[in-house]
Write a protein that holds these residues in place. Sequence first.
Motif, short mmCIF file in Angstrom:
data_model
loop_
_atom_site.label_atom_id
_atom_site.label_comp_id
_atom_site.label_asym_id
_atom_site.label_seq_id
_atom_site.Cartn_x
_atom_site.Cartn_y
_atom_site.Cartn_z
N THR A 147 -10.67 -5.14 -2.47
CA THR A 147 -10.54 -3.73 -2.12
C THR A 147 -9.08 -3.28 -2.15
O THR A 147 -8.79 -2.14 -2.49
CB THR A 147 -11.13 -3.45 -0.74
OG1 THR A 147 -10.53 -4.32 0.22
CG2 THR A 147 -12.64 -3.65 -0.74
N TRP A 148 -8.17 -4.19 -1.81
CA TRP A 148 -6.75 -3.82 -1.86
C TRP A 148 -6.31 -3.55 -3.30
O TRP A 148 -5.50 -2.64 -3.55
CB TRP A 148 -5.88 -4.93 -1.27
CG TRP A 148 -5.97 -5.03 0.22
CD1 TRP A 148 -6.42 -6.07 0.96
CD2 TRP A 148 -5.60 -4.01 1.17
NE1 TRP A 148 -6.35 -5.78 2.29
CE2 TRP A 148 -5.85 -4.53 2.46
CE3 TRP A 148 -5.09 -2.72 1.05
CZ2 TRP A 148 -5.60 -3.80 3.61
CZ3 TRP A 148 -4.84 -1.98 2.20
CH2 TRP A 148 -5.08 -2.53 3.46
N GLU B 26 -11.32 3.43 1.65
CA GLU B 26 -10.10 3.22 2.41
C GLU B 26 -10.39 3.05 3.89
O GLU B 26 -9.83 2.17 4.56
CB GLU B 26 -9.16 4.40 2.18
CG GLU B 26 -7.80 4.23 2.83
CD GLU B 26 -6.90 5.41 2.57
OE1 GLU B 26 -5.67 5.24 2.57
OE2 GLU B 26 -7.42 6.53 2.37
N ILE C 26 0.86 -1.18 0.00
CA ILE C 26 0.00 0.00 0.00
C ILE C 26 0.89 1.23 0.00
O ILE C 26 1.81 1.30 0.78
CB ILE C 26 -0.90 0.00 1.22
CG1 ILE C 26 -1.81 -1.18 1.12
CG2 ILE C 26 -1.66 1.30 1.31
CD1 ILE C 26 -3.22 -0.94 1.46
N LEU D 99 -7.58 -0.03 -4.12
CA LEU D 99 -6.84 1.00 -3.39
C LEU D 99 -5.42 1.12 -3.89
O LEU D 99 -4.89 2.24 -4.01
CB LEU D 99 -6.85 0.68 -1.89
CG LEU D 99 -8.18 0.88 -1.17
CD1 LEU D 99 -8.09 0.38 0.26
CD2 LEU D 99 -8.59 2.36 -1.19
N TYR E 10 -3.65 4.45 -5.13
CA TYR E 10 -2.41 4.90 -4.50
C TYR E 10 -1.31 5.10 -5.54
O TYR E 10 -0.51 6.03 -5.45
CB TYR E 10 -1.95 3.89 -3.45
CG TYR E 10 -2.79 3.84 -2.21
CD1 TYR E 10 -3.32 5.00 -1.65
CD2 TYR E 10 -3.03 2.63 -1.57
CE1 TYR E 10 -4.07 4.95 -0.49
CE2 TYR E 10 -3.79 2.58 -0.42
CZ TYR E 10 -4.31 3.74 0.12
OH TYR E 10 -5.07 3.69 1.26
N GLN F 291 -7.32 12.58 5.09
CA GLN F 291 -7.99 11.98 3.94
C GLN F 291 -9.41 12.49 3.78
O GLN F 291 -9.88 12.72 2.66
CB GLN F 291 -7.99 10.45 4.07
CG GLN F 291 -6.63 9.80 3.91
CD GLN F 291 -6.05 10.01 2.52
OE1 GLN F 291 -5.55 11.08 2.19
NE2 GLN F 291 -6.11 8.99 1.68
N ASN G 222 -11.93 -0.33 4.49
CA ASN G 222 -10.96 -1.40 4.29
C ASN G 222 -9.97 -1.50 5.44
O ASN G 222 -9.68 -2.58 5.95
CB ASN G 222 -10.21 -1.19 2.98
CG ASN G 222 -9.40 -2.39 2.57
OD1 ASN G 222 -9.94 -3.46 2.32
ND2 ASN G 222 -8.09 -2.23 2.54
#
Length: 303
Positions: free
Chosen positions: A105-106, A93, A6, A109, A113, A44, A96
């Motif tokens: 979801t990763w 985010e 991430i 994301l 990112y 965020q 998650n």
Amino acid sequence: MSALFINSTLLLIHRPSNASVVVLTVFEGCKDKPEVLLFYFCLQFINLFMGVPANVMVLWLIHKTKGDSSTSDIFILHLAVLDTFFCLIPPLEFANLMYLTADTTWYVLRFFYGVKDSSPLFLSCICMDRYMAVRHPITFTELKDRKHRPVCAAVVWLVTLAYSAAKCVGNIPNFEKAFTVMILAAFVFMVFCNVSILWALRQSGPGRDEMHPVKKRAFKMVLIILAIIVVNYFPPVALFPFQEYFADDVFRCYIHYIAFGFMDISSSIQPVLYLSKVKLAIPSCRNKACCCCTVTGEMQVST
């Protein structure tokens, strides 16, 4: 055990080969250090509630004034598009990192990112445009109406999408080093360009002891831009090259979120800075036959 990537760093979501083992969320893995996650999520959600409307306003303004736009507006426009999409991810985010452990979801994301990781490339293009306008005005004038800027923007998007797709895969060895090299190179380049512009503006004209008032306003504007660049990008530049010297839990729960919190908030700061100068800068640049700073931060010199 395999680890998901991430924001160009190893985080604490681990996928054990034994399916019976409970997989922890990021929050559960960092529950002893919740203050940093709180700081990160505050930034965020500032991006969500302030960054999205600010970037949309920038897009609308550039579209409205496209007949009277500056040379850097094409890079500003693409950066605003990039930041708008990035600013939309905090709800996903948050869910998650707090509650979900699904791989899907990763993937989403990591792609976003990767897009944000590449935003300094557009900023570097803007800085280059300003640098050429001030330090090499004749060359800048010759290139002003050329089509190389759309080509540069297209190349940056190709690099961005390729980088994001590679990051989305999530299992490329030492892939985080690509981000470290990219952010370090972009940071050094942006600082060099802005310091060079400040040095040029600081020089008074022939027979003058003081800086021209319009140059003084431009100097202050570029100084603000340089300060924002340092605040937003110096933390990852200063910390990520030394990742191996930090304990794993300290890096993934503290350093990671502090550094990227400062970097990600640039998605709100940059459009707000643009909008804050639009009403003052455009009339000034139209009426002065000197050096001025437009809303894009581009420095234009007329002889």
